[in-house]
Design a protein around this motif. Structure first.
Motif, PDB file in Angstrom:
ATOM      1  N   PRO A   1      11.520  -6.928   0.322  1.00 12.26           N
ATOM      2  CA  PRO A   1      10.851  -8.257   0.597  1.00 12.26           C
ATOM      3  C   PRO A   1       9.366  -8.341   0.898  1.00 12.26           C
ATOM      4  CG  PRO A   1      12.186  -7.642   2.400  1.00 12.26           C
ATOM      5  CD  PRO A   1      12.674  -6.535   1.354  1.00 12.26           C
ATOM      6  N   LEU A   2       8.884  -7.118   1.584  1.00 11.59           N
ATOM      7  CA  LEU A   2       7.404  -7.337   1.770  1.00 11.59           C
ATOM      8  C   LEU A   2       6.604  -7.145   0.465  1.00 11.59           C
ATOM      9  CD1 LEU A   2       6.925  -4.984   5.162  1.00 11.59           C
ATOM     10  CD2 LEU A   2       7.603  -7.667   4.829  1.00 11.59           C
ATOM     11  N   LEU A   3       7.102  -6.324  -0.330  1.00  6.66           N
ATOM     12  CA  LEU A   3       6.512  -5.961  -1.725  1.00  6.66           C
ATOM     13  C   LEU A   3       6.710  -7.602  -2.510  1.00  6.66           C
ATOM     14  CD1 LEU A   3       7.923  -2.712  -2.925  1.00  6.66           C
ATOM     15  CD2 LEU A   3       5.694  -3.092  -1.663  1.00  6.66           C
ATOM     16  N   GLU A   4       7.822  -8.204  -2.268  1.00  7.33           N
ATOM     17  CA  GLU A   4       7.774  -9.603  -3.123  1.00  7.33           C
ATOM     18  C   GLU A   4       6.778 -10.560  -2.622  1.00  7.33           C
ATOM     19  OE1 GLU A   4      11.915 -10.406  -2.687  1.00  7.33           O
ATOM     20  OE2 GLU A   4      12.588  -8.933  -3.524  1.00  7.33           O
ATOM     21  N   LEU A   5       6.405 -10.488  -1.259  1.00  9.14           N
ATOM     22  CA  LEU A   5       5.590 -11.258  -0.810  1.00  9.14           C
ATOM     23  C   LEU A   5       4.144 -10.856  -0.719  1.00  9.14           C
ATOM     24  CD1 LEU A   5       7.564 -12.474   2.470  1.00  9.14           C
ATOM     25  CD2 LEU A   5       7.286 -13.810   0.456  1.00  9.14           C
ATOM     26  N   GLY A   6       3.832  -9.576  -1.386  1.00  9.18           N
ATOM     27  CA  GLY A   6       2.506  -9.049  -1.375  1.00  9.18           C
ATOM     28  C   GLY A   6       1.748  -8.630  -0.505  1.00  9.18           C
ATOM     29  N   ILE A   7       2.490  -8.311   0.849  1.00  7.95           N
ATOM     30  CA  ILE A   7       2.277  -7.954   2.024  1.00  7.95           C
ATOM     31  C   ILE A   7       1.862  -6.519   2.279  1.00  7.95           C
ATOM     32  CG2 ILE A   7       2.793  -7.730   4.671  1.00  7.95           C
ATOM     33  CD1 ILE A   7       4.432 -10.377   3.977  1.00  7.95           C
ATOM     34  N   ARG A   8       0.568  -6.407   2.813  1.00  7.10           N
ATOM     35  CA  ARG A   8      -0.019  -4.838   3.127  1.00  7.10           C
ATOM     36  C   ARG A   8       0.323  -4.518   4.328  1.00  7.10           C
ATOM     37  NH1 ARG A   8      -5.939  -6.051   2.445  1.00  7.10           N
ATOM     38  NH2 ARG A   8      -5.286  -7.819   3.865  1.00  7.10           N
TER      39      ARG A   8
ATOM     40  N   ASP B   1       8.129  10.701   2.700  1.00  5.75           N
ATOM     41  CA  ASP B   1       8.534   9.934   1.417  1.00  5.75           C
ATOM     42  C   ASP B   1       9.847   8.918   1.640  1.00  5.75           C
ATOM     43  OD1 ASP B   1      10.231  11.904   1.101  1.00  5.75           O
ATOM     44  OD2 ASP B   1       9.420  12.108  -0.873  1.00  5.75           O
ATOM     45  N   SER B   2      10.116   9.241   3.119  1.00  7.63           N
ATOM     46  CA  SER B   2      11.447   8.649   3.418  1.00  7.63           C
ATOM     47  C   SER B   2      11.349   7.072   3.376  1.00  7.63           C
ATOM     48  CB  SER B   2      11.964   9.202   4.799  1.00  7.63           C
ATOM     49  OG  SER B   2      13.054   8.267   5.202  1.00  7.63           O
ATOM     50  N   THR B   3      12.462   6.488   3.034  1.00  3.67           N
ATOM     51  CA  THR B   3      12.345   5.119   2.997  1.00  3.67           C
ATOM     52  C   THR B   3      12.991   4.429   4.341  1.00  3.67           C
ATOM     53  OG1 THR B   3      14.308   4.831   1.725  1.00  3.67           O
ATOM     54  CG2 THR B   3      12.444   4.784   0.522  1.00  3.67           C
ATOM     55  N   SER B   4      13.539   5.378   5.059  1.00  4.58           N
ATOM     56  CA  SER B   4      14.015   4.911   6.298  1.00  4.58           C
ATOM     57  C   SER B   4      13.149   5.039   7.745  1.00  4.58           C
ATOM     58  CB  SER B   4      15.418   5.638   6.504  1.00  4.58           C
ATOM     59  OG  SER B   4      16.271   5.414   5.320  1.00  4.58           O
ATOM     60  N   CYS B   5      12.165   6.004   7.484  1.00  7.29           N
ATOM     61  CA  CYS B   5      11.242   6.225   8.634  1.00  7.29           C
ATOM     62  C   CYS B   5       9.938   5.660   8.483  1.00  7.29           C
ATOM     63  CB  CYS B   5      11.171   7.712   8.725  1.00  7.29           C
ATOM     64  SG  CYS B   5      12.740   8.662   9.022  1.00  7.29           S
ATOM     65  N   TRP B   6       9.153   5.619   9.691  1.00 14.32           N
ATOM     66  CA  TRP B   6       7.981   5.129   9.451  1.00 14.32           C
ATOM     67  C   TRP B   6       7.698   3.812   9.399  1.00 14.32           C
ATOM     68  CZ3 TRP B   6       4.429   8.701  11.545  1.00 14.32           C
ATOM     69  CH2 TRP B   6       4.710  10.014  11.589  1.00 14.32           C
ATOM     70  N   THR B   7       8.702   2.679   9.369  1.00 17.15           N
ATOM     71  CA  THR B   7       8.535   1.302   9.042  1.00 17.15           C
ATOM     72  C   THR B   7       8.618   0.743  10.179  1.00 17.15           C
ATOM     73  OG1 THR B   7      10.798   0.988   8.396  1.00 17.15           O
ATOM     74  CG2 THR B   7       9.157   1.738   6.828  1.00 17.15           C
TER      75      THR B   7
ATOM     76  N   ASP C   1       0.804  -1.164   0.029  1.00 13.18           N
ATOM     77  CA  ASP C   1      -0.030   0.085   0.158  1.00 13.18           C
ATOM     78  C   ASP C   1       0.872   1.192  -0.012  1.00 13.18           C
ATOM     79  OD1 ASP C   1       0.551  -1.335   2.506  1.00 13.18           O
ATOM     80  OD2 ASP C   1      -0.327   0.507   3.243  1.00 13.18           O
ATOM     81  N   GLU C   2       2.340   1.007   0.257  1.00 15.80           N
ATOM     82  CA  GLU C   2       2.897   2.181  -0.011  1.00 15.80           C
ATOM     83  C   GLU C   2       4.202   2.093  -1.252  1.00 15.80           C
ATOM     84  OE1 GLU C   2       3.419   3.135   4.749  1.00 15.80           O
ATOM     85  OE2 GLU C   2       4.815   1.763   3.872  1.00 15.80           O
ATOM     86  N   LEU C   3       3.659   1.490  -2.300  1.00 17.79           N
ATOM     87  CA  LEU C   3       4.579   1.287  -3.501  1.00 17.79           C
ATOM     88  C   LEU C   3       5.242   2.370  -3.896  1.00 17.79           C
ATOM     89  CD1 LEU C   3       5.206  -0.997  -5.021  1.00 17.79           C
ATOM     90  CD2 LEU C   3       3.300  -0.441  -6.716  1.00 17.79           C
ATOM     91  N   GLY C   4       4.557   3.700  -3.623  1.00 14.47           N
ATOM     92  CA  GLY C   4       5.182   4.808  -4.421  1.00 14.47           C
ATOM     93  C   GLY C   4       6.538   5.315  -3.638  1.00 14.47           C
ATOM     94  N   ARG C   5       6.743   4.790  -2.186  1.00  6.05           N
ATOM     95  CA  ARG C   5       7.899   4.970  -1.312  1.00  6.05           C
ATOM     96  C   ARG C   5       9.084   4.137  -2.009  1.00  6.05           C
ATOM     97  NH1 ARG C   5       6.780   4.282   4.660  1.00  6.05           N
ATOM     98  NH2 ARG C   5       8.943   5.656   4.648  1.00  6.05           N
ATOM     99  N   ALA C   6       8.899   3.145  -2.766  1.00  9.17           N
ATOM    100  CA  ALA C   6       9.954   2.050  -3.049  1.00  9.17           C
ATOM    101  C   ALA C   6      10.510   2.791  -4.262  1.00  9.17           C
ATOM    102  CB  ALA C   6       9.233   0.640  -3.476  1.00  9.17           C
ATOM    103  N   ASN C   7      12.063   2.824  -4.074  1.00 11.84           N
ATOM    104  CA  ASN C   7      12.483   3.500  -5.312  1.00 11.84           C
ATOM    105  C   ASN C   7      14.104   3.065  -5.148  1.00 11.84           C
ATOM    106  OD1 ASN C   7      13.786   4.906  -7.280  1.00 11.84           O
ATOM    107  ND2 ASN C   7      13.117   7.057  -6.464  1.00 11.84           N
ATOM    108  N   PRO C   8      14.518   1.848  -5.875  1.00 11.62           N
ATOM    109  CA  PRO C   8      15.738   1.399  -5.912  1.00 11.62           C
ATOM    110  C   PRO C   8      16.755   2.324  -6.401  1.00 11.62           C
ATOM    111  CG  PRO C   8      14.226  -0.093  -6.843  1.00 11.62           C
ATOM    112  CD  PRO C   8      13.574   0.899  -6.432  1.00 11.62           C
ATOM    113  N   ASN C   9      16.452   3.247  -6.938  1.00 10.73           N
ATOM    114  CA  ASN C   9      17.433   4.490  -7.384  1.00 10.73           C
ATOM    115  C   ASN C   9      17.759   5.411  -6.249  1.00 10.73           C
ATOM    116  OD1 ASN C   9      17.124   3.583 -10.086  1.00 10.73           O
ATOM    117  ND2 ASN C   9      15.468   4.937 -10.616  1.00 10.73           N
ATOM    118  N   LYS C  10      17.118   5.199  -4.996  1.00 16.03           N
ATOM    119  CA  LYS C  10      17.552   6.039  -4.107  1.00 16.03           C
ATOM    120  C   LYS C  10      18.752   5.426  -3.184  1.00 16.03           C
ATOM    121  CE  LYS C  10      13.427   8.795  -2.912  1.00 16.03           C
ATOM    122  NZ  LYS C  10      12.586   8.943  -1.874  1.00 16.03           N
ATOM    123  N   ALA C  11      19.202   4.363  -3.643  1.00 10.27           N
ATOM    124  CA  ALA C  11      20.252   3.461  -3.010  1.00 10.27           C
ATOM    125  C   ALA C  11      21.566   4.230  -2.810  1.00 10.27           C
ATOM    126  CB  ALA C  11      20.462   1.955  -3.546  1.00 10.27           C
TER     127      ALA C  11
END
Length: 269
Positions: free
Chosen positions: A160-167, A263-269, A141-151
């Protein structure tokens, strides 16, 4: 080519703890979880209690590493709150709202999470030539936050949660299935990405945290006033935090002040 180093960026919230359980169950291939603690005077104290009382013992019992990291400056720990207060507001750090109601620039995530975990990764062999595999707890449900280019150059991001289809809504079930209680929402006491109802709840139920947030806002604005600059705020309401709430009353749940989220990938998870 990667180093073989595989870590999970642990934030203390629902997604991170669901991932911890999935790792214990062998459903995701991560044994090392890195938790960058931004400070006991900055992070939600309930999150820190959960890590100590539940997450860390669970990890140890299942052969997982939950490693707690801290930012250091001049060989001493530095927290976000401490930086703002000790600099008398000169080092703003967090993305406060400008008079336009748009968030300003922030360095909190980069300097207190990304750089802290990055230092650990590089000390354990990660490099541009051989990056570490770093998992981020973003759900479907947060697909927009996933951005491998931010590495960063020394890492390769995976989800991995996306790969497993976990909401996000699936996470409580996963966490409870391991006999763990649900963790609180992880966030700094003074994070401007908090929504108006959340500020109201903090004001009424956690006055010490609310007071820290007010002090941060007031310290930054005292500095700006000395510089002849307009004030900034921790919400888009354009008013000081202390003036926004009255006990027993609440600002509208759905209005122009409903903050946009982080939109940070490091917070709120």
């Amino acid at each position: 080519m990667t180093t073989g180093l595989r870590t999970f960026s642990y934030g203390g919230g629902w997604q991170s703890n669901a991932a911890l359980v999935l790792a214990a169950q062998g459903k995701i291939d991560f044994r090392t979880f890195l938790f960058s603690n931004v400070g006991s005077d900055s992070e939600n104290p309930a999150t820190l209690r959960y890590v100590e009382q539940h997450a860390a013992p669970f990890a140890a019992a299942h052969g997982l590493e939950l490693i707690k990291l801290h930012r250091e400056r001049k060989h001493e720990r530095e927290t976000i709150y401490q930086r703002i207060i000790d600099s008398e507001g000169r080092r703003q750090t967090i993305p406060v709202y400008l008079s336009s109601r748009k968030p300003g620039s922030r360095v909190c995530t980069r300097e207190f999470k990304i750089q802290v975990t990055g230092a650990w990764l590089k000390a354990h062999g990660a490099s541009r030539q051989a990056p570490a595999t770093v998992a981020i707890g973003i759900s479907t449900d947060e697909l927009g936050r996933a951005n491998p280019n931010k590495a960063e150059p020394y890492e390769q991001l995976v989800y991995p949660l996306l790969e497993l289809g976990i909401r996000r809504a699936d996470c409580p079930r996963i966490i409870r299935s391991a006999g763990l209680p649900l963790p609180p929402k992880s966030s700094c006491d003074f994070c401007p990405m908090r929504k108006i109802p959340e500020w109201q709840a903090m004001y009424e139920r956690e006055p010490e945290r609310f007071e820290r947030a007010c002090r941060v806002e007031e310290t930054i604005n005292a500095h700006l006033k000395r510089q002849g600059k307009p004030p900034v705020y921790l919400t888009r309401a354009g008013r000081p935090l202390r003036e926004l709430f009255k006990h027993g009353s609440q600002l509208p749940l759905f209005d122009d002040y409903d903050d946009e989220g982080c939109d940070s990938t490091s917070c709120w998870t």
